[in-house]
Design an enzyme around this catalytic site. Structure first.
Site, PDB file in Angstrom:
ATOM      1  N   ASP A  21      29.328 -40.755   7.911  1.00 48.80           N
ATOM      2  CA  ASP A  21      28.480 -40.043   6.952  1.00 48.80           C
ATOM      3  C   ASP A  21      27.109 -39.747   7.565  1.00 48.80           C
ATOM      4  O   ASP A  21      26.643 -40.493   8.429  1.00 48.80           O
ATOM      5  CB  ASP A  21      28.334 -40.917   5.697  1.00 48.80           C
ATOM      6  CG  ASP A  21      27.841 -40.133   4.502  1.00 48.80           C
ATOM      7  OD1 ASP A  21      27.770 -38.886   4.583  1.00 48.80           O
ATOM      8  OD2 ASP A  21      27.499 -40.757   3.488  1.00 48.80           O
ATOM      9  N   TRP A  26      21.347 -35.303   9.167  1.00 50.43           N
ATOM     10  CA  TRP A  26      20.921 -35.290  10.580  1.00 50.43           C
ATOM     11  C   TRP A  26      20.561 -33.860  10.987  1.00 50.43           C
ATOM     12  O   TRP A  26      19.545 -33.639  11.642  1.00 50.43           O
ATOM     13  CB  TRP A  26      22.068 -35.833  11.433  1.00 50.43           C
ATOM     14  CG  TRP A  26      21.775 -35.999  12.885  1.00 50.43           C
ATOM     15  CD1 TRP A  26      21.260 -37.102  13.497  1.00 50.43           C
ATOM     16  CD2 TRP A  26      22.015 -35.033  13.928  1.00 50.43           C
ATOM     17  NE1 TRP A  26      21.157 -36.887  14.853  1.00 50.43           N
ATOM     18  CE2 TRP A  26      21.614 -35.625  15.141  1.00 50.43           C
ATOM     19  CE3 TRP A  26      22.525 -33.727  13.944  1.00 50.43           C
ATOM     20  CZ2 TRP A  26      21.702 -34.965  16.365  1.00 50.43           C
ATOM     21  CZ3 TRP A  26      22.614 -33.069  15.162  1.00 50.43           C
ATOM     22  CH2 TRP A  26      22.204 -33.694  16.358  1.00 50.43           C
ATOM     23  N   ASN A  69      36.102 -33.294  -0.438  1.00 49.30           N
ATOM     24  CA  ASN A  69      35.254 -32.419   0.381  1.00 49.30           C
ATOM     25  C   ASN A  69      35.518 -30.923   0.165  1.00 49.30           C
ATOM     26  O   ASN A  69      34.704 -30.082   0.557  1.00 49.30           O
ATOM     27  CB  ASN A  69      35.390 -32.755   1.872  1.00 49.30           C
ATOM     28  CG  ASN A  69      34.666 -34.026   2.281  1.00 49.30           C
ATOM     29  OD1 ASN A  69      35.036 -34.686   3.253  1.00 49.30           O
ATOM     30  ND2 ASN A  69      33.611 -34.400   1.540  1.00 49.30           N
ATOM     31  N   GLU A 208      36.209 -56.568   6.081  1.00 46.19           N
ATOM     32  CA  GLU A 208      34.759 -56.762   6.093  1.00 46.19           C
ATOM     33  C   GLU A 208      34.120 -55.376   6.055  1.00 46.19           C
ATOM     34  O   GLU A 208      34.667 -54.423   6.625  1.00 46.19           O
ATOM     35  CB  GLU A 208      34.328 -57.451   7.390  1.00 46.19           C
ATOM     36  CG  GLU A 208      34.901 -58.833   7.573  1.00 46.19           C
ATOM     37  CD  GLU A 208      34.201 -59.865   6.694  1.00 46.19           C
ATOM     38  OE1 GLU A 208      33.027 -59.663   6.353  1.00 46.19           O
ATOM     39  OE2 GLU A 208      34.854 -60.864   6.345  1.00 46.19           O
TER      40      GLU A 208
HETATM   41  C1  FPP Z   1      29.989 -36.625   6.216  1.00 42.60           C
HETATM   42  O1  FPP Z   1      28.658 -36.233   6.471  1.00 42.60           O
HETATM   43  C2  FPP Z   1      30.848 -36.058   7.201  1.00 42.60           C
HETATM   44  C3  FPP Z   1      31.920 -35.247   6.960  1.00 42.60           C
HETATM   45  C4  FPP Z   1      32.350 -34.840   5.618  1.00 42.60           C
HETATM   46  C5  FPP Z   1      32.696 -34.692   8.061  1.00 42.60           C
HETATM   47  C6  FPP Z   1      33.074 -35.652   9.130  1.00 42.60           C
HETATM   48  C7  FPP Z   1      33.420 -34.870  10.313  1.00 42.60           C
HETATM   49  C8  FPP Z   1      33.036 -35.144  11.574  1.00 42.60           C
HETATM   50  C9  FPP Z   1      32.281 -36.326  11.992  1.00 42.60           C
HETATM   51  C10 FPP Z   1      33.322 -34.198  12.638  1.00 42.60           C
HETATM   52  C11 FPP Z   1      34.644 -34.066  13.172  1.00 42.60           C
HETATM   53  C12 FPP Z   1      35.555 -35.198  13.197  1.00 42.60           C
HETATM   54  C13 FPP Z   1      36.661 -35.188  13.945  1.00 42.60           C
HETATM   55  C14 FPP Z   1      37.624 -36.305  13.892  1.00 42.60           C
HETATM   56  C15 FPP Z   1      36.936 -34.082  14.846  1.00 42.60           C
HETATM   57  P1  FPP Z   1      27.898 -35.412   5.340  1.00 42.60           P
HETATM   58  O2  FPP Z   1      28.087 -33.983   5.625  1.00 42.60           O
HETATM   59  O3  FPP Z   1      28.360 -35.857   4.008  1.00 42.60           O
HETATM   60  O4  FPP Z   1      26.423 -35.826   5.589  1.00 42.60           O
HETATM   61  P2  FPP Z   1      25.272 -35.891   4.482  1.00 42.60           P
HETATM   62  O5  FPP Z   1      25.637 -37.027   3.576  1.00 42.60           O
HETATM   63  O6  FPP Z   1      24.067 -36.181   5.296  1.00 42.60           O
HETATM   64  O7  FPP Z   1      25.238 -34.580   3.794  1.00 42.60           O
END
Ligand code: FPP
Length: 243
Positions: A21, A26, A69, A208
């Protein structure tokens, strides 16, 4: 090399699961679009997978896209789907040649045909590997998984393959997407949120948890090593009284 000389004690986690997350925040902190953060996040997945053998992690499961999502903007969803396709195309050879076996969990029905084909190919290309088992949760939700498992189980009962009296804690997980995996020992969530957000609900009953402030694109192998060491020093009793 910061810590490559260390080896994990035997008590390190065998299966680590990560809720990645903080990509969006970021990116926003850098004045960039959210997808910029997801791309940076994908690079961290590579680093973390690479670190697993040294840390004694045999199973790594990452939450890439949840059943919730889809509620994000169409631009972000399409960008993530495109990122997954590109990630698979780009990483297949490296993963195969470095001994990583890849599996996907989640419901594939809503994913596009091209992505499903790439996922199938990556699974097939790596199925002979056993050094690290990387599981990517894509269109995954713990409740959805239990519902789909129950549907299959009910079908087996209806068809006479399973007797209702034989349904117990050992039987149900055989119908889950994770049926070939051990339960996670350690579940990590980055970015300061202390929630499990529908991730591995059944499987993490005795895991954990580590909720850390680091945003996923800033997560490093060194931080993973620290969490594994701290895990090794804990006493997991699974509800029992110490002997
Ligand atoms: C959550 O951050 C992240 C996601 C919903 C996507 C996760 C995907 C990746 C790390 C990239 C690709 C992964 C693979 C396996 C190729 P967020 O967008 O919710 O962050 P925020 O809470 O700061 O908005």
């Amino acid at each position: 090399m910061p810590s490559s000389s260390h080896t994990m004690p035997d008590r390190g986690p065998q299966h680590v699961a990560i809720i990645m997350d903080g990509n969006g925040r970021w990116a926003q902190a850098r004045g960039r679009p959210r997808l910029f953060g997801h791309h940076a996040g994908a690079r961290r997945v590579r680093d973390v997978v690479e670190a697993c053998p040294r840390l004694g992690i045999k199973y790594l499961t990452v939450f890439a896209f949840s059943t919730e999502n889809w509620k994000r903007t169409q631009v972000e969803v399409a960008g993530l789907m495109s990122l997954f396709r590109r990630y698979i195309i780009k990483e297949t050879r490296t993963l195969r040649d470095s001994g990583v076996r890849v599996r996907f969990i989640g419901d594939r029905v809503k994913l596009d045909a091209k992505l499903i084909e790439l996922m199938d190919t990556l699974e097939a290309e790596t199925e002979g590997n056993d050094l690290v088992h990387l599981t990517i949760a894509l269109n995954y939700g713990g409740r959805d998984e239990v519902a789909r498992a129950t549907k299959r189980l009910a079908q087996d009962v209806a068809d006479g393959r399973l007797h209702p009296d034989d349904v117990d804690e050992e039987t149900l997980p055989k119908y889950l997407d994770t049926h070939v995996l051990p339960d996670p020992d350690l579940v990590i969530r980055t970015s300061g949120e202390a929630r499990i957000s529908n991730f591995l609900l059944w499987q993490s009953a005795y895991s954990e948890y580590e909720f850390i402030d680091t945003l996923w694109p800033d997560f490093t192998a060194a931080e993973l090593e620290r969490l594994c060491l701290s895990y090794g020093s804990r006493d997991r009793r699974f509800g029992a009284v110490p002997a």
